[in-house]
Design a protein around this motif. Structure first.
Motif, PDB file in Angstrom:
ATOM      1  N   ALA A   1      39.885   5.537 -52.801  1.00 10.90           N
ATOM      2  CA  ALA A   1      39.887   5.225 -54.231  1.00 10.90           C
ATOM      3  C   ALA A   1      38.620   4.460 -54.601  1.00 10.90           C
ATOM      4  O   ALA A   1      38.117   3.646 -53.820  1.00 10.90           O
ATOM      5  N   ALA A   2      38.099   4.740 -55.802  1.00 14.67           N
ATOM      6  CA  ALA A   2      36.889   4.084 -56.287  1.00 14.67           C
ATOM      7  C   ALA A   2      37.093   3.622 -57.718  1.00 14.67           C
ATOM      8  O   ALA A   2      37.858   4.233 -58.476  1.00 14.67           O
ATOM      9  N   GLU A   3      36.409   2.547 -58.086  1.00 12.16           N
ATOM     10  CA  GLU A   3      36.449   2.030 -59.452  1.00 12.16           C
ATOM     11  C   GLU A   3      35.074   1.499 -59.824  1.00 12.16           C
ATOM     12  O   GLU A   3      34.294   1.102 -58.954  1.00 12.16           O
TER      13      GLU A   3
ATOM     14  N   VAL B   1      29.469   4.740 -54.261  1.00 12.40           N
ATOM     15  CA  VAL B   1      29.547   6.187 -54.500  1.00 12.40           C
ATOM     16  C   VAL B   1      29.013   6.545 -55.892  1.00 12.40           C
ATOM     17  O   VAL B   1      29.304   7.611 -56.428  1.00 12.40           O
ATOM     18  N   SER B   2      28.200   5.667 -56.438  1.00  8.41           N
ATOM     19  CA  SER B   2      27.661   5.864 -57.786  1.00  8.41           C
ATOM     20  C   SER B   2      26.911   7.177 -57.921  1.00  8.41           C
ATOM     21  O   SER B   2      27.074   7.895 -58.917  1.00  8.41           O
ATOM     22  N   GLU B   3      26.070   7.502 -56.954  1.00 12.60           N
ATOM     23  CA  GLU B   3      25.279   8.733 -57.032  1.00 12.60           C
ATOM     24  C   GLU B   3      26.168   9.967 -57.134  1.00 12.60           C
ATOM     25  O   GLU B   3      25.870  10.888 -57.897  1.00 12.60           O
ATOM     26  N   ALA B   4      27.245   9.999 -56.374  1.00 10.41           N
ATOM     27  CA  ALA B   4      28.162  11.140 -56.423  1.00 10.41           C
ATOM     28  C   ALA B   4      28.836  11.223 -57.792  1.00 10.41           C
ATOM     29  O   ALA B   4      29.015  12.324 -58.338  1.00 10.41           O
ATOM     30  N   PHE B   5      29.205  10.094 -58.367  1.00  3.23           N
ATOM     31  CA  PHE B   5      29.838  10.092 -59.685  1.00  3.23           C
ATOM     32  C   PHE B   5      28.857  10.570 -60.756  1.00  3.23           C
ATOM     33  O   PHE B   5      29.222  11.330 -61.646  1.00  3.23           O
TER      34      PHE B   5
ATOM     35  N   VAL C   1      29.763   2.243 -58.878  1.00  2.00           N
ATOM     36  CA  VAL C   1      31.111   2.693 -58.559  1.00  2.00           C
ATOM     37  C   VAL C   1      31.270   2.445 -57.069  1.00  2.00           C
ATOM     38  O   VAL C   1      30.508   2.988 -56.261  1.00  2.00           O
ATOM     39  N   LEU C   2      32.229   1.617 -56.711  1.00  2.00           N
ATOM     40  CA  LEU C   2      32.469   1.282 -55.311  1.00  2.00           C
ATOM     41  C   LEU C   2      33.865   1.721 -54.900  1.00  2.00           C
ATOM     42  O   LEU C   2      34.808   1.662 -55.691  1.00  2.00           O
TER      43      LEU C   2
END
Length: 152
Positions: free
Chosen positions: A53-55, A79-83, A71-72
């Protein structure tokens, strides 16, 4: 026929972070007979299913796109780049198909509209949009959640 972008998890696709879905019978009934384009921005960004899970930490989708906040995952992985990649891919799909409206998953760090989880992984909400929703709205696409039930 106008196409409508829809979060794939709402249609029953097992693409949610925990490998499950957020199937919504009322929304599916509402969209019956409409031309829909299912998407999962997180998968389009290269994240696996299932995934941790990420937020969004201390901000919203606009802050992530502007590189102000990240986004961590619950484990602290960025995971910011993926988002951002998934949001851009979703926008590309929407623009290439002349889509003007979308139904996306409420509260999600990708798809949330108006309210998203606050980054503490405690279920608390804050005002703001997810990364994908921010980009779609910025480009003139109307975004609704599964709770809005409005087709224009």
């Amino acid at each position: 026929m106008e196409m409508i972008l829809v979060s794939a998890c709402l249609l029953g696709v097992n693409c949610k972070y925990d490998g499950k879905n957020n199937y919504n019978r009322e929304l599916v009934d509402l969209l019956n007979g409409k031309a829909i384009v299912p998407v999962c921005p997180e998968q389009l960004g290269g994240l696996t299913t299932p995934r941790i899970a990420a937020e969004i930490q201390n901000g919203d989708g606009s802050d992530v796109v502007e590189n102000s906040f990240k986004v961590l995952t619950k484990e602290g992985v960025d995971v910011s780049e993926a988002f951002i990649k998934g949001a851009k891919e979703t926008l590309y799909i929407a623009m290439s198909m002349c889509i003007t409206q979308a139904f996306l998953k409420a509260k999600s760090p990708s798809c949330g509209s108006g309210k998203i989880y606050d980054g503490t992984f405690s279920g608390v909400l804050r005002s703001g949009d997810g990364v994908t929703t921010y980009l779609l709205k910025k480009n003139g696409i109307k975004v609704f959640t599964e709770n809005d039930f409005l087709i224009e």
